[in-house]
Each structure stands twice: as structure tokens, then as C-alpha cells.
Design an enzyme around this catalytic site. Structure first.
Site, PDB file in Angstrom:
ATOM      1  N   ASP A 195      43.898  18.206  79.194  1.00 47.37           N
ATOM      2  CA  ASP A 195      43.456  17.101  80.047  1.00 47.37           C
ATOM      3  C   ASP A 195      42.285  16.401  79.365  1.00 47.37           C
ATOM      4  O   ASP A 195      42.069  16.593  78.167  1.00 47.37           O
ATOM      5  CB  ASP A 195      43.137  17.578  81.477  1.00 47.37           C
ATOM      6  CG  ASP A 195      41.972  18.569  81.528  1.00 47.37           C
ATOM      7  OD1 ASP A 195      41.246  18.735  80.515  1.00 47.37           O
ATOM      8  OD2 ASP A 195      41.771  19.190  82.599  1.00 47.37           O
ATOM      9  N   SER A 246      34.348  26.076  82.954  1.00 46.53           N
ATOM     10  CA  SER A 246      35.782  25.844  83.148  1.00 46.53           C
ATOM     11  C   SER A 246      36.626  26.285  81.959  1.00 46.53           C
ATOM     12  O   SER A 246      37.834  26.507  82.111  1.00 46.53           O
ATOM     13  CB  SER A 246      36.049  24.363  83.446  1.00 46.53           C
ATOM     14  OG  SER A 246      35.567  23.545  82.396  1.00 46.53           O
ATOM     15  N   HIS A 270      39.680  19.597  78.575  1.00 46.56           N
ATOM     16  CA  HIS A 270      39.990  20.964  78.172  1.00 46.56           C
ATOM     17  C   HIS A 270      41.094  21.077  77.132  1.00 46.56           C
ATOM     18  O   HIS A 270      42.095  20.351  77.204  1.00 46.56           O
ATOM     19  CB  HIS A 270      40.377  21.773  79.411  1.00 46.56           C
ATOM     20  CG  HIS A 270      39.367  21.709  80.501  1.00 46.56           C
ATOM     21  ND1 HIS A 270      39.514  20.890  81.608  1.00 46.56           N
ATOM     22  CD2 HIS A 270      38.178  22.336  80.648  1.00 46.56           C
ATOM     23  CE1 HIS A 270      38.456  21.026  82.397  1.00 46.56           C
ATOM     24  NE2 HIS A 270      37.630  21.894  81.837  1.00 46.56           N
TER      25      HIS A 270
END
Length: 369
Positions: free
Chosen positions: A324, A34, A327
Site C-alpha cells: 500500500d 505497523s 508498507h
């Protein structure tokens, strides 16, 4: 009378089939999770790891979600931009064609993916590194059919490669206690298992033409907001950080070995642990105000796991290290990218081909009081 070969050579050049063959740009092929995903998981309709909702992407392009798990750019975006390389689209992007691949490369990164096939299983759908390499093999077949084997070999050998996975193998596998890897291995043997697997994967990529490749190291993943909020003290989880350091030491040795043993391989290891740790420990030194909680959250309700339209945004996104629970923010990614480029001595490949940077952060639509 002897015929001159000069007209024939001119014709071949005009047709683009001179001795140098098909002329291709230098592009990137990115493999990751991600932290590098630019939209693959958007098209994995059953995946629980996605960034399809606001406020992801708020500081990128038109401000709409684009599949990146941050408010702006990834580290790979920024390094590629500064090197003058085109931004590779997601493999699953419906607009991807052979011509697009030849112009821009491909990004196979997938949120929730890991070095190990079993990692991130509870996300339902994600591409592990083995799967990403398998998809790359299919890409090679397409390009060989398009431009021929010889030109394709040159194209793939001149490309740049990024491999950026590993954190999910700990956070969403070994450390969870729900996968068999949690009790089959101890810390040392699990890292050995990761290195054996990664070595096999990098050898596969080398066999497919990867000559200039960088592996991103792990940051202090025990200090991401999710790990902090799950700790009893609210501080960093040192066991998790020690695993990241051990992974980096082992991966660096592996890359050194492979560079010296594989033909024409320039394999480098990008260790960003120290700089990220310094940013988290001394945020004001780098212009940040917060390094322990996410900019996008449900206020006091933690952990918020993902960012959604009902989330509350921080007042100034450029002052937060984390976007978040998992990340980094665009601002933190830029700092890490700059440090990696400085450390590794990266030079621009094509300074005329650099995309525009992400726009400056606008005031949050729903700031904290």
C-alpha cells in the site's frame, strides 16, 4: 540407616521442579509499529490505523485480514520462522493466556506507534513504545504468578526481543508540521531526542530481563509511495531519506554502547537501508517490476492511504515492492528478512518449530487492465 537421596531427585524431575526449574521454550517479544503489528490495532476500536479490511492478509493463511498491514508476512514473522521461533500472537488477542505466552511469546506492536508518546496522535488509538513496555511489565507479572519468580526470570532472559519503531516519529510527527516537535527541534536535535528516549526504553527492557535484543533500522522512508506522491517531482524525498540515515547511524552507535555497558546484553542493530534502497532503485535486479507505487490502490486516485475492498490490486503481487502507500509487500519483506539474517549471522534456535510460509500469491480478484 542412611537414606538415599536418589528417589527424591527422580520424584522432583517427574514433577518438573528439578534444579533447572520450570522448562520453558525460547520465545519472542516484539515491540513495534505497523511494520510488525499482527493484530493489536484490530482491537483498538477507535484507532484510525488499522488493517481490518480486504485486501490485507490476502496471501496469509485463509486470506482474510488478520491485522498485518501487508498482503502476507512481516519481516519479524519471516526472521522468527527461519530461526525456528514460534510466531507470537498480538497482546490484545482474546485467546492470549499464560500458557500461550509461555509457548509463543507476545507481540505488542501497534500501527501508528512510535518511540515518542506524542507520535501518531491523530490516529486516536495506538500503543507507543513506552505503553508497549508497560504492557510487557504486566505480562511479566502474569508469568511470575504462573511459574514463580526464578523460573520467570530465566524465561525472560532466554527470550529474544525485537524493537522496530522510528519511522512514525518522522512521517507521523516531526515532518507533519502539526506537532510541537516540528518546531521545537531541528533535524539533529530531534534525533538526539529520539536516541535519549530510546536509550531509556532499552534500559527499561534490560532491567526486565531482555538480554538478546535487535533493533530494526529505518529504510529509505522518503521513497515509500505516499512520500513520492506528495513530492512535486514524484521522486523520493531526500530530506526524509537523510533523516533515516542519520537515525540509523545514531541508533547503531547507541546499540554498540549499550551492548558494552549493560550486563550480559547482546544488543544488535539491523540496518536494512542499503538493501531496500537498492531494491527501490534497481527493482528488476531483485525480480520486481514496480518499486514506486502500491499494489493495492484506487488506480490513478492517489494517495489511497489504505487498502479497502473497493481498491484495485496489481496483477502480480510478488512483483511489487510496496503493498500500500506505506508498507512493503510480503515479497519485499522476505528479501529484507533474508538480508538481515545474512548480515547479522542469525542461526536457527529450534529448526523443528518453524511455521509454514505464506502461500504463493493467487491472481488478483480485480486486476488492473
Amino acid at each position: 540407616m542412611k537414606l538415599s537421596s536418589r528417589p527424591l531427585i527422580i520424584i522432583l524431575i517427574l514433577l518438573g521442579i528439578a534444579t533447572d526449574g520450570y522448562h520453558c521454550k525460547v520465545v519472542q517479544f516484539i515491540f513495534g509499529d505497523s511494520l510488525s503489528d499482527v493484530g493489536n490495532n484490530r482491537y483498538l476500536t477507535r484507532s484510525l490505523a488499522n488493517a481490518n479490511l480486504p485486501w490485507y492478509g490476502i496471501d496469509f493463511g485463509n486470506g482474510m485480514p488478520n491485522g498485518r498491514f501487508t498482503n502476507g508476512r512481516t519481516v519479524a514473522d519471516i526472521i522468527g520462522d527461519k530461526m525456528g521461533l514460534p510466531r507470537p500472537p498480538a497482546f490484545l488477542d482474546p485467546s492470549l493466556t499464560e500458557d500461550v505466552i509461555l509457548e509463543n511469546g507476545v507481540n505488542y506492536a501497534s500501527g501508528g506507534g512510535g518511540i515518542l508518546n506524542e507520535t501518531g496522535g491523530y490516529f486516536i488509538q495506538r500503543f507507543s513504545l513506552y505503553k508497549q513496555i508497560d504492557l510487557f511489565r504486566g505480562t511479566q507479572d502474569l508469568i511470575k504468578s504462573k511459574i514463580g519468580n526464578e523460573a520467570a526470570e530465566k524465561f525472560f532472559q532466554e527470550a529474544r526481543y525485537v524493537v522496530a519503531l522510528g519511522s512514525n516519529d518522522f512521517i507521523n510527527n516531526y515532518l507533519t508540521g502539526v506537532y510541537s516537535d516540528s518546531w521545537k527541534y531541528n533535524d539533529a536535535t530531534f534525533i538526539d531526542y529520539l536516541m535519549e528516549t530510546l536509550e531509556d526504553q532499552l534500559k527499561m527492557l534490560h532491567g526486565m530481563g531482555a538480554r538478546q535484543l535487535m533493533v530494526f533500522g529505518l529504510g529509505p522512508m522518503g521513497c515509500i509511495p505516499l512520500q513520492r506522491v506528495l513530492s512535486t517531482s514524484g521522486g523520493c524525498q531526500e530530506k526524509t531519506n537523510k533523516l533515516a540515515v542519520s537515525f540509523n547511524v545514531a541508533a547503531s552507535k547507541l546499540l554498540d554502547k549499550m551492548s558494552s555497558t549493560l550486563a550480559n546484553a547482546s544488543y544488535t542493530f539491523g540496518d536494512n537501508y542499503d538493501v531496500v534502497n537498492d531494491v527501490i532503485t534497481n527493482p528488476s535486479k531483485f525480480g520486481f517490476e514496480n518499486s514506486d507505487s502500491p499494489c493495492c490502490s484506487f488506480g490513478r486516485i492517489r494517495p489511497a492511504l489504505t487498502c479497502v475492498p473497493a481498491s484495485t490490486l496489481c496483477k502480480d503481487r510478488s512483483k511489487y515492492v510496496f503493498w500500500d502507500e506505506y508498507h512493503p509487500s510480503d515479497a519485499a519483506n522476505e528479501l529484507v528478512a533474508n538480508e538481515l539474517m545474512k548480515k547479522l549471522g542469525f542461526l536457527q534456535v529450534d529448526p523443528t518449530n518453524s511455521p509454514s510460509p505464506a502461500p504463493a500469491s493467487e491472481p488478483s480478484p480485480d486486476p488492473e487492465g
